[in-house]
Scaffold this motif. Structure first.
Motif, PDB file in Angstrom:
ATOM      1  N   GLY A  26       0.811  -1.210   0.000  1.00  0.00           N
ATOM      2  CA  GLY A  26       0.000   0.000   0.000  1.00  0.00           C
ATOM      3  C   GLY A  26       0.838   1.250   0.000  1.00  0.00           C
ATOM      4  N   GLU A  27       0.138   2.353  -0.017  1.00  0.00           N
ATOM      5  CA  GLU A  27       0.785   3.662   0.014  1.00  0.00           C
ATOM      6  C   GLU A  27      -0.065   4.561   0.895  1.00  0.00           C
ATOM      7  OE1 GLU A  27       1.670   7.322  -3.067  1.00  0.00           O
ATOM      8  OE2 GLU A  27       1.514   5.276  -3.855  1.00  0.00           O
ATOM      9  N   MET A  28       0.575   5.257   1.815  1.00  0.00           N
ATOM     10  CA  MET A  28      -0.155   6.102   2.752  1.00  0.00           C
ATOM     11  C   MET A  28      -1.012   7.125   2.004  1.00  0.00           C
ATOM     12  SD  MET A  28       0.442   5.204   5.877  1.00  0.00           S
ATOM     13  CE  MET A  28       0.222   6.623   6.935  1.00  0.00           C
ATOM     14  N   GLY A  29      -2.275   7.226   2.410  1.00  0.00           N
ATOM     15  CA  GLY A  29      -3.181   8.185   1.807  1.00  0.00           C
ATOM     16  C   GLY A  29      -3.827   7.737   0.523  1.00  0.00           C
ATOM     17  N   SER A  30      -3.577   6.484   0.121  1.00  0.00           N
ATOM     18  CA  SER A  30      -4.119   6.013  -1.152  1.00  0.00           C
ATOM     19  C   SER A  30      -5.392   5.197  -0.942  1.00  0.00           C
ATOM     20  CB  SER A  30      -3.087   5.150  -1.889  1.00  0.00           C
ATOM     21  OG  SER A  30      -2.836   3.957  -1.162  1.00  0.00           O
ATOM     22  N   PHE A  31      -6.237   5.196  -1.970  1.00  0.00           N
ATOM     23  CA  PHE A  31      -7.419   4.332  -2.004  1.00  0.00           C
ATOM     24  C   PHE A  31      -7.048   3.077  -2.786  1.00  0.00           C
ATOM     25  CE2 PHE A  31      -9.213   8.454  -1.112  1.00  0.00           C
ATOM     26  CZ  PHE A  31     -10.276   8.177  -0.252  1.00  0.00           C
ATOM     27  N   MET A  32      -7.433   1.919  -2.282  1.00  0.00           N
ATOM     28  CA  MET A  32      -7.102   0.653  -2.935  1.00  0.00           C
ATOM     29  C   MET A  32      -8.330  -0.245  -2.965  1.00  0.00           C
ATOM     30  SD  MET A  32      -3.474  -0.415  -1.170  1.00  0.00           S
ATOM     31  CE  MET A  32      -3.413  -1.954  -2.095  1.00  0.00           C
ATOM     32  N   ARG A  33      -8.340  -1.160  -3.915  1.00  0.00           N
ATOM     33  CA  ARG A  33      -9.365  -2.209  -3.941  1.00  0.00           C
ATOM     34  C   ARG A  33      -8.662  -3.514  -3.589  1.00  0.00           C
ATOM     35  NH1 ARG A  33     -14.520  -2.518  -4.829  1.00  0.00           N
ATOM     36  NH2 ARG A  33     -15.538  -4.175  -6.012  1.00  0.00           N
ATOM     37  N   VAL A  34      -9.117  -4.163  -2.538  1.00  0.00           N
ATOM     38  CA  VAL A  34      -8.433  -5.363  -2.038  1.00  0.00           C
ATOM     39  C   VAL A  34      -9.437  -6.497  -1.841  1.00  0.00           C
ATOM     40  CG1 VAL A  34      -6.634  -4.012  -0.867  1.00  0.00           C
ATOM     41  CG2 VAL A  34      -8.701  -4.666   0.401  1.00  0.00           C
ATOM     42  N   ARG A  35      -8.895  -7.728  -1.832  1.00  0.00           N
ATOM     43  CA  ARG A  35      -9.731  -8.896  -1.529  1.00  0.00           C
ATOM     44  C   ARG A  35      -9.447  -9.327  -0.092  1.00  0.00           C
ATOM     45  NH1 ARG A  35     -12.795 -11.995  -4.538  1.00  0.00           N
ATOM     46  NH2 ARG A  35     -11.872 -11.294  -6.504  1.00  0.00           N
ATOM     47  N   ILE A  36     -10.497  -9.556   0.672  1.00  0.00           N
ATOM     48  CA  ILE A  36     -10.351  -9.968   2.066  1.00  0.00           C
ATOM     49  C   ILE A  36     -10.100 -11.471   2.115  1.00  0.00           C
ATOM     50  CG2 ILE A  36     -11.423 -10.013   4.353  1.00  0.00           C
ATOM     51  CD1 ILE A  36     -10.807  -7.172   3.160  1.00  0.00           C
ATOM     52  N   ARG A  37      -8.999 -11.890   2.719  1.00  0.00           N
ATOM     53  CA  ARG A  37      -8.669 -13.310   2.767  1.00  0.00           C
ATOM     54  C   ARG A  37      -8.841 -13.936   4.154  1.00  0.00           C
ATOM     55  NH1 ARG A  37      -3.655 -14.164   4.973  1.00  0.00           N
ATOM     56  NH2 ARG A  37      -2.170 -12.430   4.975  1.00  0.00           N
ATOM     57  N   ASP A  38      -8.956 -13.088   5.201  1.00  0.00           N
ATOM     58  CA  ASP A  38      -9.153 -13.639   6.543  1.00  0.00           C
ATOM     59  C   ASP A  38      -9.744 -12.545   7.433  1.00  0.00           C
ATOM     60  OD1 ASP A  38      -9.205 -15.502   8.552  1.00  0.00           O
ATOM     61  OD2 ASP A  38      -7.023 -15.784   8.681  1.00  0.00           O
ATOM     62  N   ALA A  39     -10.200 -12.950   8.613  1.00  0.00           N
ATOM     63  CA  ALA A  39     -10.837 -11.984   9.516  1.00  0.00           C
ATOM     64  C   ALA A  39     -10.641 -12.409  10.961  1.00  0.00           C
ATOM     65  CB  ALA A  39     -12.324 -11.866   9.205  1.00  0.00           C
ATOM     66  N   THR A  40     -10.599 -11.412  11.857  1.00  0.00           N
ATOM     67  CA  THR A  40     -10.617 -11.658  13.298  1.00  0.00           C
ATOM     68  C   THR A  40     -11.802 -10.875  13.866  1.00  0.00           C
ATOM     69  OG1 THR A  40      -9.319  -9.733  13.985  1.00  0.00           O
ATOM     70  CG2 THR A  40      -8.082 -11.653  13.226  1.00  0.00           C
ATOM     71  N   GLY A  41     -11.920 -10.856  15.184  1.00  0.00           N
ATOM     72  CA  GLY A  41     -13.001 -10.105  15.804  1.00  0.00           C
ATOM     73  C   GLY A  41     -12.796  -8.600  15.754  1.00  0.00           C
ATOM     74  N   THR A  42     -11.589  -8.157  15.392  1.00  0.00           N
ATOM     75  CA  THR A  42     -11.313  -6.719  15.415  1.00  0.00           C
ATOM     76  C   THR A  42     -10.859  -6.145  14.063  1.00  0.00           C
ATOM     77  OG1 THR A  42      -9.105  -7.257  16.265  1.00  0.00           O
ATOM     78  CG2 THR A  42     -10.763  -6.583  17.884  1.00  0.00           C
ATOM     79  N   TYR A  43     -10.407  -6.974  13.133  1.00  0.00           N
ATOM     80  CA  TYR A  43      -9.952  -6.431  11.856  1.00  0.00           C
ATOM     81  C   TYR A  43     -10.030  -7.489  10.762  1.00  0.00           C
ATOM     82  CZ  TYR A  43      -5.534  -8.744  13.153  1.00  0.00           C
ATOM     83  OH  TYR A  43      -4.588  -9.660  13.534  1.00  0.00           O
ATOM     84  N   LEU A  44      -9.903  -7.019   9.515  1.00  0.00           N
ATOM     85  CA  LEU A  44      -9.856  -7.890   8.335  1.00  0.00           C
ATOM     86  C   LEU A  44      -8.424  -7.959   7.835  1.00  0.00           C
ATOM     87  CD1 LEU A  44     -12.910  -6.328   6.427  1.00  0.00           C
ATOM     88  CD2 LEU A  44     -12.935  -8.274   8.005  1.00  0.00           C
ATOM     89  N   ILE A  45      -8.119  -9.027   7.094  1.00  0.00           N
ATOM     90  CA  ILE A  45      -6.781  -9.200   6.509  1.00  0.00           C
ATOM     91  C   ILE A  45      -6.943  -9.313   5.011  1.00  0.00           C
ATOM     92  CG2 ILE A  45      -4.714 -10.657   6.420  1.00  0.00           C
ATOM     93  CD1 ILE A  45      -5.590 -11.620   9.305  1.00  0.00           C
ATOM     94  N   ALA A  46      -6.223  -8.446   4.266  1.00  0.00           N
ATOM     95  CA  ALA A  46      -6.343  -8.419   2.808  1.00  0.00           C
ATOM     96  C   ALA A  46      -5.097  -9.018   2.162  1.00  0.00           C
ATOM     97  CB  ALA A  46      -6.549  -6.996   2.323  1.00  0.00           C
TER      98      ALA A  46
END
Length: 422
Positions: free
Chosen positions: A402-422
């Motif tokens: 990624g790049e700070m301040g950028s908008f991205m389209r990502v696929r979610i591959r995993d999840a926890t109770g507090t965040y997603l992992i792309a």
């Protein structure tokens, strides 16, 4: 003022913004912001909303005096107004700065450095819009839209520090947002003790303010802070419509506090469980993927087992994606402090039950997004590498690239109770 200053902040987004304002006034006076070891003066911006936070703040003040006896110390924030007696007992020769006196930050810092005892407290009508700020994250601008609230919640002590509602002029708020966006900010966080109370004293409305900021040219997002259900009801249709802008995060922070109408009445919340449900349903009808955040106080003095189970059932029904849990403890000056606290073993058991329920609900909600494509805005670096972004529904996403301040389209591959992992 050729002094080096370190600011340490406890508490909410509003308090973080207060620290940014203190930093702004100091920078204008020629002071330098630095790390704690290099500093001549330390400012501790305190929070006092919860009992555990009170202990953290008190222990930190004592520790700083022990570790850095030769540095000046300024205690700022809510503790100054809420519990001056306890602060007097622990703060020694520290200077004080109340949350309504931020423009006098340089005066407090100079006094602390000289070893003078300066106690700058009390209420003012000073505006916290259009004043100098030093952002802690250059991509995020925290916009304080009003201070204080109209509520009379029986358990709350924060209102003794923040006072009655004072809304800031919408023209000035829009101008500040425009300057922030033109300087590179990608996220505008609207914050207050109750954002939906904005304008109750001036005749303006939060929905109009959101709309005006969302019409500013540029690629950015707006995060609307906590809204009291009773305040939302005066402008529900307007708020739902304002939230349909693609620039507004689909994120509704609506604290219910209890699933029992009897307990809500004892808390003096001014809303019912059905009103909370109705607000959530209205937003979900128009914005199906909206994230719901809510707050729960477990163990209020009049909460019996039936009322507690009502809260559990409400959470299972509404399934908020974010649940902030607090164990009830008496707070200085709060009306409920005259009541007997419930047995600590019951408090602990109920808290554990809600924590387990919270974990199950939030992880299930996040797991439903595994495999989906999400738009994210990257606004910070991960502590262990990678980047942290937010979906359009404000759910945190950890991504390796990624790049700070950028908008991205990502696929979610995993999840926890507090965040997603792309």
């Amino acid at each position: 003022m050729d002094l080096k200053v370190y600011i340490e902040t406890f508490g909410c987004t509003f308090n973080q913004a207060d620290s940014e304002i203190m930093a702004g006034f100091l920078r204008e006076e020629g002071a330098r912001l630095t790390d704690i070891d290099s500093a001549d003066v330390i400012i501790v911006n305190t929070c006092y909303v919860k009992h555990p936070t009170e202990h953290k703040v008190i222990n930190r003040i004592k520790k700083l005096q022990e570790l850095y006896p030769d540095k000046g110390l300024v205690v700022a924030g809510c503790m100054v107004e809420i519990d001056p007696g306890k602060l007097e007992a622990i703060s020694g020769d520290a200077s004080w700065l109340g949350p309504h006196q931020l423009k006098r930050t340089p005066e407090a810092v100079k006094a602390a450095w000289r070893g003078d005892l300066r106690r700058i407290t009390g209420f003012t009508s000073d505006l916290k819009v259009g004043v100098p700020k030093v952002r802690s994250n250059p991509l995020i601008h925290i916009l304080q839209i009003c201070e204080g609230c109209n509520g009379s919640c029986s358990y709350c002590c924060t209102r003794f520090a923040r006072g009655r509602i004072q809304s800031y002029p919408s023209d000035l708020l829009v101008e500040e947002a425009e300057r922030a966006i033109s300087s590179g900010c990608r996220e505008i966080q609207l914050t207050a003790q109750d954002t939906a109370a904005y304008g109750t004293d001036t005749g303006e409305r939060l929905s109009d303010l959101i709309r005006r900021i969302s019409e500013i040219p540029g690629d950015f997002r707006i995060r609307v802070g906590m809204m009291h259900p009773a305040s939302v009801l005066r402008d529900l249709d307007g708020l739902v419509e304002a939230y349909t802008s693609e620039k507004v995060y689909s994120f509704l922070h609506l604290p219910v506090q209890s699933g029992s109408d009897r307990v809500l009445a004892d808390m003096r919340r001014g809303h019912t469980v059905d009103e909370f449900r109705m607000i959530v349903e209205r937003f979900r009808e128009v914005i199906p993927d909206i994230s719901i955040a809510t707050d729960i106080i477990v163990g209020y003095p009049t909460e019996d087992e039936e009322a507690f189970m009502d809260t559990c059932r409400l959470l299972e029904e509404v399934k908020p994606g974010f649940i902030h849990l607090s164990k009830y403890r008496h707070r200085p000056g709060a009306l409920s402090s005259s009541l007997d606290e419930i047995d600590f073993r019951d408090l602990k058991r109920r808290s554990k039950t809600i924590e387990e329920l919270k974990g199950k609900i939030t992880e299930n909600e996040n797991r439903e997004l595994v495999g989906t494509l999400q738009n994210i805005l990257i606004i910070e670096k991960g502590r262990k590498g990678g980047f942290i972004g937010r979906t359009d529904s404000y759910i945190p996403v950890v991504t390796g690239d990624g790049e700070m301040g950028s908008f991205m389209r990502v696929r979610i591959r995993d999840a926890t109770g507090t965040y997603l992992i792309a």
